[in-house]
Design a protein around this motif. Structure first.
Motif, PDB file in Angstrom:
ATOM      1  N   SER A  36      49.727  57.767 -48.920  1.00  0.00           N
ATOM      2  CA  SER A  36      50.409  56.125 -49.413  1.00  0.00           C
ATOM      3  C   SER A  36      50.822  55.701 -47.500  1.00  0.00           C
ATOM      4  O   SER A  36      50.783  54.761 -47.719  1.00  0.00           O
ATOM      5  CB  SER A  36      51.185  55.926 -49.905  1.00  0.00           C
ATOM      6  OG  SER A  36      51.039  57.357 -51.155  1.00  0.00           O
TER       7      SER A  36
ATOM      8  N   TYR B 249      57.586  57.039 -48.927  1.00  0.00           N
ATOM      9  CA  TYR B 249      56.920  57.884 -48.450  1.00  0.00           C
ATOM     10  C   TYR B 249      57.560  58.987 -47.474  1.00  0.00           C
ATOM     11  O   TYR B 249      57.396  60.495 -47.474  1.00  0.00           O
ATOM     12  CB  TYR B 249      55.367  57.373 -48.040  1.00  0.00           C
ATOM     13  CG  TYR B 249      55.027  56.654 -49.551  1.00  0.00           C
ATOM     14  CD1 TYR B 249      54.876  56.739 -50.336  1.00  0.00           C
ATOM     15  CD2 TYR B 249      54.701  55.174 -48.956  1.00  0.00           C
ATOM     16  CE1 TYR B 249      54.604  56.770 -51.749  1.00  0.00           C
ATOM     17  CE2 TYR B 249      54.202  54.331 -50.720  1.00  0.00           C
ATOM     18  CZ  TYR B 249      54.413  55.099 -51.664  1.00  0.00           C
ATOM     19  OH  TYR B 249      53.496  54.239 -52.896  1.00  0.00           O
TER      20      TYR B 249
ATOM     21  N   ALA C 232      51.729  61.709 -50.590  1.00  0.00           N
ATOM     22  CA  ALA C 232      52.735  61.062 -49.795  1.00  0.00           C
ATOM     23  C   ALA C 232      52.050  60.184 -48.300  1.00  0.00           C
ATOM     24  O   ALA C 232      51.825  59.526 -48.099  1.00  0.00           O
ATOM     25  CB  ALA C 232      53.680  61.108 -49.127  1.00  0.00           C
TER      26      ALA C 232
ATOM     27  N   SER D  70      58.717  58.731 -53.676  1.00  0.00           N
ATOM     28  CA  SER D  70      57.719  58.209 -53.658  1.00  0.00           C
ATOM     29  C   SER D  70      57.642  57.090 -55.168  1.00  0.00           C
ATOM     30  O   SER D  70      56.856  55.687 -54.326  1.00  0.00           O
ATOM     31  CB  SER D  70      55.828  59.071 -54.142  1.00  0.00           C
ATOM     32  OG  SER D  70      55.648  59.985 -53.045  1.00  0.00           O
TER      33      SER D  70
ATOM     34  N   ALA E 150      60.296  61.183 -48.954  1.00  0.00           N
ATOM     35  CA  ALA E 150      58.494  62.266 -49.862  1.00  0.00           C
ATOM     36  C   ALA E 150      58.010  63.248 -49.321  1.00  0.00           C
ATOM     37  O   ALA E 150      57.960  64.770 -49.321  1.00  0.00           O
ATOM     38  CB  ALA E 150      57.661  61.717 -50.599  1.00  0.00           C
TER      39      ALA E 150
END
Length: 314
Positions: free
Chosen positions: A172, A142, A169, A137, A145
Motif C-alpha cells: 500500500s 500503513y 502495508a 491499515s 501498520a
C-alpha cells in the motif's frame, strides 16, 4: 539564513553519501532522492554550492559530539521479555477480544484503543501488535501498520500473519520490492496460504510492469483502452452529443447563463447534467460492449492485493 543553508548543505552531503555508499534498498534510495530534492528546493541550495561546505562532514561533527556525551544507561526492561501476571494476561485477552468485536463492527479507531490497552498489560504478545496493525491499515495508516508488524515479528519471528500483513502495508506504501520479501517469508512459514500466493503474484506482476505515461495508478492499462475501437467509438458519440457539447461549453464559459462571468464555477445543475451524461455513457458501454466492461473489471481486480484471510483476527 546563511547558517541554515550551510546546515542544509551538510545534510544533503550526508544523504548523497548514503545514496552512494549506504547499501540501501531501491525504495530507500528513492526516498532519499526525494528528501534531497525537497531540501534543495526549500533552502535554495545544491551540491554545486561548494562554498557552503564545512571543514568537517556532518558524520564527523556528530561523532565528535557523541564522544563528549556520557554513555546512555542500559535499559534492561525493554531488552528482556516481560512476563505479565495471570490477572494482567487474562485482562489483556478480554481487551483483545473486545478489539476483535470492534473490528467486525468496523469501529477501527476503537479497536486500536482496545489493542493498545491489551499491549500495555502484555507487551510480549505478538498477536496484539499484529491485530492492531490490521486496524491501522483499515484507517490508511500503513506506516503504523508497518511498525506494529515489525514489533510482532521481533517477538515471534515465525508468525506468518505478521509477515503477510507487513506485505500488505508495504504494498500500500508502494514499496513493492520490500513487500515481495515479506510475502515470500509468509509463504515459507505457511506454504498453503492462498492469499499470500495471490498477493505475491500480484505484487511481482506490478513490479514487472513498466509505468506507462498514459497509465493510471495500480497498472491500469489506459493506453490499451484508448486504442480499443469500441471504446473510442462510444466516446466519440458521447462527445458529439449536442447536449454534452452545450454542457461543456457552458461550464467553460461560466454556465448556461449568458450573463455569467467567464471562469466562474459551474452550477449544480450543470454538474448533475454532466454526471447524468456520464451515466448514460456507462450504460451504453455496458449494453453495446459488455466484454470490454468485464475486461476492465478483471484488470482492476487482478492488480489489487487481497486481504481476504487477513480480515480474521486472532
Amino acid at each position: 539564513m546563511a547558517d541554515k543553508k550551510r546546515l542544509a548543505y551538510s545534510i544533503i552531503q550526508f544523504l548523497q553519501d548514503q545514496l552512494q555508499n549506504g547499501g540501501l534498498s531501491p525504495d530507500a534510495q528513492e526516498s532519499l532522492e526525494v528528501a534531497i530534492q525537497c531540501l534543495e528546493t526549500a533552502f535554495g541550495v545544491s551540491m554545486d554550492d561548494r562554498g557552503l561546505a564545512l571543514s568537517r562532514t556532518l558524520s564527523e561533527i556528530f561523532e565528535a559530539a557523541a564522544a563528549q556525551e556520557p554513555e546512555p544507561e542500559q535499559n534492561t526492561t525493554n531488552s528482556e521479555p516481560v512476563t505479565p501476571s495471570e490477572e494482567d494476561a487474562a485482562e489483556a485477552e478480554k481487551l483483545k477480544a473486545e478489539g476483535n468485536e470492534q473490528m467486525k463492527a468496523e469501529n477501527f479507531e476503537s479497536a486500536i484503543s482496545y489493542y493498545g490497552k491489551a499491549i500495555e498489560l502484555n507487551p510480549s504478545n505478538a498477536v496484539y501488535y499484529c491485530n492492531r496493525a490490521a486496524a491501522y491499515s483499515k484507517l490508511g495508516n500503513y506506516a503504523g501498520a508497518v511498525r506494529d508488524c515489525e514489533r510482532a515479528i521481533n517477538i515471534d519471528p515465525k508468525y506468518s500473519k505478521a509477515y503477510g500483513r507487513m506485505g500488505l502495508a508495504l504494498s500500500s506504501l508502494n514499496k513493492l520490492s520490500d513487500a515481495v520479501v515479506y510475502y515470500r517469508k509468509a509463504l515459507e512459514l505457511d506454504p498453503d496460504n492462498e492469499t499470500y500466493k495471490s498477493n505475491l503474484k500480484v505484487t511481482e506482476q506490478k513490479m514487472k510492469e513498466a509505468p506507462s505515461p498514459t497509465g493510471g495508478t495500480g497498472g491500469f492499462d489506459l493506453a490499451g483502452l484508448l486504442n480499443n475501437p469500441g471504446f473510442m467509438s462510444m466516446a466519440s458519440n458521447l462527445m458529439n452529443n449536442p447536449q454534452v457539447q452545450q454542457l461543456m461549453s457552458g461550464m467553460i464559459s461560466g454556465g448556461h447563463n449568458p450573463m455569467a462571468t467567464p471562469g466562474t464555477s459551474p452550477s449544480p445543475n450543470d454538474l448533475a447534467s454532466l454526471i447524468q451524461a456520464g451515466q448514460q455513457f456507462a450504460q451504453q458501454m455496458q449494453q453495446q460492449n459488455p466484454e470490454l466492461i468485464e475486461q476492465l473489471r478483471s484488470q482492476i481486480r487482478s492488480r489489487t492485493p487481497s486481504a481476504s484471510n487477513e480480515e480474521q483476527q486472532e
